[in-house]
Design an enzyme around this catalytic site. Structure first.
Site, short mmCIF file in Angstrom:
data_model
loop_
_atom_site.label_atom_id
_atom_site.label_comp_id
_atom_site.label_asym_id
_atom_site.label_seq_id
_atom_site.Cartn_x
_atom_site.Cartn_y
_atom_site.Cartn_z
N ALA A 18 2.53 14.70 1.34
CA ALA A 18 3.03 16.02 0.99
C ALA A 18 4.52 16.11 1.23
CB ALA A 18 2.27 17.10 1.77
N GLY A 20 8.33 15.28 -0.86
CA GLY A 20 8.81 15.76 -2.15
C GLY A 20 7.95 15.31 -3.31
N PHE A 122 29.55 11.30 -5.28
CA PHE A 122 28.69 10.47 -4.44
C PHE A 122 28.89 9.01 -4.83
CE2 PHE A 122 24.83 10.47 -1.78
CZ PHE A 122 24.98 11.68 -1.13
N GLN A 243 17.54 -0.95 1.32
CA GLN A 243 18.90 -0.45 1.39
C GLN A 243 19.29 -0.16 2.83
OE1 GLN A 243 20.07 3.64 -0.29
NE2 GLN A 243 21.06 2.13 -1.60
N HIS A 245 21.90 1.86 4.77
CA HIS A 245 22.88 2.91 4.53
C HIS A 245 24.10 2.63 5.38
CE1 HIS A 245 24.78 6.79 4.14
NE2 HIS A 245 23.88 7.14 3.24
N LEU A 255 21.10 9.54 10.34
CA LEU A 255 21.96 9.37 9.17
C LEU A 255 23.13 10.35 9.11
CD1 LEU A 255 22.02 7.92 6.26
CD2 LEU A 255 21.33 10.16 5.47
N THR A 257 25.28 11.55 5.95
CA THR A 257 25.21 11.41 4.48
C THR A 257 26.50 10.89 3.87
OG1 THR A 257 24.98 12.60 2.40
CG2 THR A 257 25.84 13.86 4.22
N GLU A 258 26.31 10.19 2.74
CA GLU A 258 27.40 9.75 1.92
C GLU A 258 28.21 10.93 1.38
OE1 GLU A 258 26.07 6.34 -0.31
OE2 GLU A 258 26.54 7.50 -2.08
N ARG A 289 26.17 1.54 -2.08
CA ARG A 289 25.85 1.40 -0.67
C ARG A 289 25.81 -0.03 -0.16
NH1 ARG A 289 21.37 6.20 -0.05
NH2 ARG A 289 22.95 7.83 -0.27
N HIS A 356 17.46 2.10 5.60
CA HIS A 356 17.38 3.46 5.08
C HIS A 356 16.30 3.65 4.03
CE1 HIS A 356 18.88 7.38 4.05
NE2 HIS A 356 19.23 7.04 2.83
N ARG A 397 19.47 1.20 -4.67
CA ARG A 397 19.38 2.57 -5.17
C ARG A 397 20.71 3.28 -5.07
NH1 ARG A 397 18.39 7.79 -2.53
NH2 ARG A 397 18.42 6.72 -0.54
N LEU A 403 15.77 11.59 -4.44
CA LEU A 403 15.24 12.96 -4.57
C LEU A 403 14.93 13.25 -6.04
CD1 LEU A 403 17.38 15.11 -2.06
CD2 LEU A 403 15.13 14.06 -1.74
C1 LIG Z 1 17.92 10.60 6.61
C2 LIG Z 1 17.70 10.43 5.15
C3 LIG Z 1 18.53 11.06 4.23
C4 LIG Z 1 18.33 10.92 2.85
N1 LIG Z 1 19.16 11.58 1.98
C5 LIG Z 1 18.91 11.48 0.64
C6 LIG Z 1 19.70 12.20 -0.30
O1 LIG Z 1 20.62 12.93 0.05
N2 LIG Z 1 19.40 12.08 -1.61
C7 LIG Z 1 18.38 11.30 -2.06
O2 LIG Z 1 18.13 11.24 -3.24
N3 LIG Z 1 17.61 10.62 -1.18
C8 LIG Z 1 17.84 10.70 0.15
N4 LIG Z 1 17.06 9.99 1.03
C9 LIG Z 1 15.88 9.30 0.52
C10 LIG Z 1 14.79 10.31 0.26
O3 LIG Z 1 14.91 11.40 1.12
C11 LIG Z 1 13.41 9.72 0.42
O4 LIG Z 1 13.32 8.53 -0.30
C12 LIG Z 1 12.36 10.67 -0.09
O5 LIG Z 1 12.50 11.92 0.52
C13 LIG Z 1 10.95 10.18 0.08
O6 LIG Z 1 10.07 11.19 -0.37
P1 LIG Z 1 8.52 10.95 -0.53
O7 LIG Z 1 7.94 12.20 -1.06
O8 LIG Z 1 8.30 9.69 -1.28
O9 LIG Z 1 8.03 10.68 0.95
P2 LIG Z 1 8.10 11.56 2.29
O10 LIG Z 1 8.90 12.78 2.17
O11 LIG Z 1 8.44 10.61 3.37
O12 LIG Z 1 6.61 12.03 2.45
C14 LIG Z 1 5.57 11.15 2.73
C15 LIG Z 1 4.33 11.96 2.91
O13 LIG Z 1 3.21 11.10 2.99
C16 LIG Z 1 2.40 11.48 4.06
N5 LIG Z 1 1.68 10.30 4.49
C17 LIG Z 1 2.16 9.07 4.75
N6 LIG Z 1 1.17 8.25 5.12
C18 LIG Z 1 0.04 8.97 5.07
C19 LIG Z 1 -1.32 8.70 5.34
N7 LIG Z 1 -1.73 7.50 5.74
N8 LIG Z 1 -2.22 9.69 5.19
C20 LIG Z 1 -1.83 10.93 4.82
N9 LIG Z 1 -0.57 11.24 4.55
C21 LIG Z 1 0.35 10.28 4.68
C22 LIG Z 1 3.34 12.05 5.07
O14 LIG Z 1 2.66 12.89 5.96
C23 LIG Z 1 4.29 12.81 4.17
O15 LIG Z 1 3.74 14.05 3.85
C24 LIG Z 1 17.27 10.11 2.40
C25 LIG Z 1 16.44 9.49 3.32
C26 LIG Z 1 16.64 9.61 4.67
C27 LIG Z 1 15.75 8.90 5.62
#
Ligand SMILES: Cc1cc2nc3c(=O)[nH]c(=O)nc-3n(C[C@H](O)[C@H](O)[C@H](O)COP(=O)(O)OP(=O)(O)OC[C@H]3O[C@@H](n4cnc5c(N)ncnc54)[C@H](O)[C@@H]3O)c2cc1C
Ligand code: SF4
Ligand code: SF4
Ligand code: FES
Lengths: 594, 237
Positions: A18, A20, A122, A243, A245, A255, A257-258, A289, A356, A397, A403
């Site tokens: 749950a 993004g 960026f 990657q 960072h 982190l 940010t860039e 990066r 990262h 990336r 995002l």
């Molecule tokens: C500090 C930081 C800053 C960043 N800044 C940027 C940015 O400015 N711009 C950009 O584009 N990207 C950025 N990124 C990258 C980007 O944020 C992530 O790649 C992205 O948010 C990942 O989203 P997701 O929905 O794939 O996973 P996540 O948001 O990590 O969600 C994973 C979900 O899966 C669930 N989950 C995992 N395993 C299980 C399981 N076994 N059972 C049930 N649920 C589970 C978790 O509970 C969670 O709800 C950044 C990353 C970091 C770490």
């Protein structure tokens, strides 16, 4: 956990994750009226998307001219040509619509004077096919991920999505035909084990940055989706590409940010030199990066690091107007004060390259369908977000493209599921008789293990090994040794022992089960990296240096292909990169320079 | 002052084996160069005794997982500097919510109240092709509101929420209600005010200000509550 029994619940679709990606997919499913279960290890707004800072890319052109085709060019170039150009075109074309939609959901973007979405420069974002920096990153201060995740969750509240909060998926259910029929999950509060039987399963489990010792990722980013997929016989794609960072807070890993460099921040070495001018004369501090990270490590290795141990460089924004810092980078200021003990208005921030983002993952097409090595799709199985490999990020990336990836492929995977469920049979395909055996055996083993390894120490060893043997720069001998070390650690992982045997909120059990996933990710990474005998994007090795024949060490003749790691037999195979976009011409191979 | 060993008193309760909760005395050696935040030390404690249970994820104060009661005051473990803590450090679960295990509370009631304010943008006019416009000044009204991480430090320090968790929305829910009232893009202001104009939902707040004192993001729920009240008065005349 006294006795292991399992009950079965039936849904049209189950989404694991749950963050993004999972929340964006869930909106499609809920609004289409599908009976959907969304599982998450944490309350949705605690997913690590919340930590994203800098922005989400889209060629809105709110401050200056921009075009999706330029965005596509930058993404292909950023990926060092390993990205699939059909998926990249799809994503970049959809970006403006995806971001505008998010705004309509209530996302509190910063605004330009005309009231439009605010955009900042960026790394790697250029206008007119690589000419000069362009403002493409749509931002809500330096809290873009937080604002986005909450807006998506809120939209799901409105759509009445059914969440299973603090449930951990343990294994995929896959029958003899290879069809995916749901997941088996653990309710953390009660210790109950439940099968979620569904017509479609979407993985959106996020990244696995915790395979490294120093990481910008949250504790929960343990690559569960990858582990589950690998155990169910799905090959993992391009796992050697991670990657680093450039700007993690030295020591803490948190982190910066860039976007800080986008707002004018400068990297300096111990001579106070703006060293990026030497490495990337054009883009300077806003080069891609991997380029900036390698420049920093080179500076440190050559003795121009800062601090008593000369082991970090400085990120300087002291020349910016304090009002700009307070308005555009308030979260960064908080983080610096909290984790570096430094107010960036007054002094530069100590930073080091930090693990990262995972470019590889579960192989999908741009519809979010999981694909087999032969290109056919896995019936009933979809993936989106950081756990998936579409592949839009290739070997490296671009910042803010993740995002965007969540929005675009979260939605497209959701649409694919809606379509498949509506077109498919009404009844669920029956579960195989032995569907729970494997998972129950894993749990039983953990409950009864005696004289086993400590979860904490085994995980630390795994993380240190990855950091040392498979970091920013890679060395042939270290990789070979790394593979054998990881295989040794794997043996310990299969014999971990926990002291806590309680059924209620047993975090020791959860951490042991997470380690089962970390090891699959670590192993696939090390093995894939050892095998790729070229340098490309984030994967740079000493025995593939920059030569006239192979600029930057990239070898397109032999290595312009995706890696696939097969858990069974610990084997690799390869598949071609999709160089043909959907409607425009191929962005032709070129040496990558900034 | 930091010292090589730190003394803790930690609330422990595992319903599977304990008849009643108890306070456990623990001391642990710390390395002041690495162990800077309370969460670092909890991680260390858990490495020794894996049954110690608490929530955590981001370790940077943005996910809202590790709220707990630290030396009598609610806060996030990952943002709490250990050198500033009086010893023994007394750790308890957030007050006022049912304890599930050790430092983990049942947050159901807290989220129920959050959900009760319809925390999503309501605007049923057909959306334009592009973004809805908002001036930078109007957008500024959302600062100090949208940053809430739903950690529950505020609501679980609010006496009115302790007494009426089912009827009083509480500071976090009200702050989020105002986040949408203040958003120029939202069209449901009147309905939102109607919903809160109730002796319990809003008017249990007696401006005790505990909430403001503990918010780890330096947000000000009392001020948001004051602004909602002001709007109610203004629309009555
Ligand atoms: C500090 C930081 C800053 C960043 N800044 C940027 C940015 O400015 N711009 C950009 O584009 N990207 C950025 N990124 C990258 C980007 O944020 C992530 O790649 C992205 O948010 C990942 O989203 P997701 O929905 O794939 O996973 P996540 O948001 O990590 O969600 C994973 C979900 O899966 C669930 N989950 C995992 N395993 C299980 C399981 N076994 N059972 C049930 N649920 C589970 C978790 O509970 C969670 O709800 C950044 C990353 C970091 C770490
Ligand atoms: S000001 Fe109101 S909401 Fe805040 S603690 Fe006091 S009574 Fe509770
Ligand atoms: S207002 Fe502050 S204390 Fe309350 S839930 Fe939000 S972030 Fe936490
Ligand atoms: S661990 Fe996320 S707020 Fe502390």
């Amino acid at each position: 956990m006294s006795k292991l029994t399992i009950s079965v619940r039936k849904f049209d679709a189950v989404i694991v994750g749950a963050g993004g990606a999972g929340l964006r997919a869930a909106i499609q499913l809920s609004e289409a009226g599908l009976k959907t279960a969304v599982l998450s290890k944490v309350f949705p707004t605690r997913s690590h998307t919340v930590a994203a800072q800098g922005g989400v890319s889209a060629s809105l052109g709110n401050s200056e001219e921009d075009h999706w085709h330029w965005h596509m060019y930058d993404t292909v170039k950023g990926s060092d040509w390993l990205g699939d150009q059909d998926a990249i075109e799809f994503m970049c074309r959809k970006a403006p619509e995806a971001v505008v939609e998010l705004e309509h959901f209530g996302m509190p973007f910063d605004r330009t004077d005309e009231g439009k979405i605010y955009q900042r420069p960026f790394g790697g974002h250029m206008s007119n096919f690589g000419e000069k920096p362009v403002r493409r990153a749509c931002a809500a201060a330096d809290r873009t991920g937080h604002a986005m995740l909450h807006a998506l969750y809120q939209r799901n509240v409105r759509a009445n999505t059914q969440f299973f909060v603090e449930w951990m998926a343990l294994d995929l259910i896959r029958d003899a035909d290879g069809q995916v029929l749901g997941v088996i999950a653990l309710e953390m509060e009660t210790g109950e084990i439940v099968a979620f039987h569904a017509k479609a399963t979407i993985f959106a489990t996020g990244g696995a940055g915790r395979i490294y010792y120093s990481s910008t990722n949250a504790f929960i980013n343990t690559g569960d989706g990858l582990g589950m997929a690998a155990r169910a016989g799905i090959a993992l794609e391009d796992m050697e590409f991670w990657q680093f960072h450039p700007t993690g807070v030295a020591g803490a890993g948190v982190l910066i940010t860039e976007g800080v460099r986008g707002e004018g921040g400068i990297l300096r070495n111990s001579d106070n030199e703006r060293f990026m001018e030497r490495y990337a004369p054009n883009a300077k501090d806003l080069a891609s990066r991997d380029v900036v990270s390698r420049a920093m490590v080179t500076e440190i290795n050559e003795g121009r690091g800062c601090g008593p141990a000369k082991d970090f460089v400085l990120l300087d924004i002291t020349h910016l107007d304090p009002a700009t810092i307070m308005k555009r980078l308030p979260g960064i200021r908080e983080i610096s004060i909290q984790f570096a003990g430094i107010d960036p208005i007054k002094a530069p921030i100590p930073v080091v390259p930090t693990c990262h983002y995972q470019m590889g993952g579960i192989p999908t097409n741009f519809h979010g369908q999981v694909v087999n090595p032969d290109g056919s799709t896995v019936t009933g199985f979809y993936a989106a977000g950081e756990c998936a490999c579409a592949s839009v990020h290739g070997a490296n990336r671009l910042g803010t493209n993740s995002l965007l990836d969540l929005l675009v492929f979260g939605k497209s995977s959701g649409d694919s599921v809606v379509e498949a469920v509506k077109a498919g049979p009404n009844a669920l395909k029956e579960l195989p008789a032995d569907f729970a055996d494997y998972t129950l055996a894993r749990l039983n083993r953990l409950n009864t293990q005696k004289g086993g390894a400590s979860v904490n120490e085994t995980r630390l060893e795994l993380q240190r090994t990855m950091q040392k043997h498979c970091g920013v720069f890679r060395f042939k001998d270290m990789l070979v040794e790394g593979v054998s070390k990881i295989c040794d650690i794997e043996k310990a992982v299969h014999l971990t022992e926990i002291g806590d045997k309680s059924a209620t909120w047993n975090t020791a059990r959860v951490e042991a089960l997470e380690l089962d996933n970390l090891i699959e990710v670590a192993k696939s990474t090390m093995v894939s990296a050892e095998a790729r005998k070229e340098s490309r994007g984030a994967h740079v090795r000493d025995d593939a240096p920059d030569t006239a024949a192979n600029p930057n060490g990239r070898d397109d003749e032999l290595w312009l292909k995706h890696t696939l790691w097969h858990r069974e037999g610990n084997k690799l195979s390869y598949k071609p990169v999709q160089l043909k976009p959907l409607s425009v011409e191929t962005i032709a191979l070129k040496t990558r320079a900034y | 002052m930091s010292s090589p060993t730190m003394q803790f008193k930690i609330y422990r309760y595992d319903p599977d084996k304990d008849n009643a909760p108890y306070m456990q005395d623990i001391s642990i050696e710390i390395d002041p160069t690495i162990d800077r935040k309370l969460l670092d030390v909890l991680t260390k404690l858990k490495a020794k005794d894996d049954s110690l249970s608490y929530r955590r994820s981001c370790r940077e104060g943005i996910c809202g997982s590790d709220a707990m009661n630290i030396n009598g005051k609610n806060g996030l473990a990952c943002l709490t500097e250990i050198s500033e803590l009086k010893q023994p450090v007394v750790l308890r679960p957030l007050p006022g919510l049912p304890v599930i295990r050790d430092l983990i509370v049942d947050m159901t009631q807290f989220f129920k109240q959050y959900h009760s304010v319809k925390p999503y943008l309501i605007n049923d006019s057909p959306p334009p092709d592009r973004e809805r416009l908002q001036t930078p000044e109007d957008r500024e009204e959302l600062n100090g509101l949208y940053e809430c991480i739903l950690c529950a430090c505020c609501s679980t320090s609010c006496p009115s929420f302790w007494w009426n968790p089912d009827k009083f929305v509480g500071p976090a829910g009200l702050l989020n209600a105002y986040r949408f009232i203040a958003d120029t893009r939202d069209e449901a202001t009147n309905a939102r005010l109607d919903d809160l104009e109730d002796p319990y939902r809003l008017f249990r707040c007696h401006t005790i200000m505990n909430c403001v004192e503990v918010c780890p993001k330096n947000l000000n729920p009392t001020q948001a509550i004051g602004k909602i009240k002001e709007m109610m008065v203004r629309r009555a005349i």
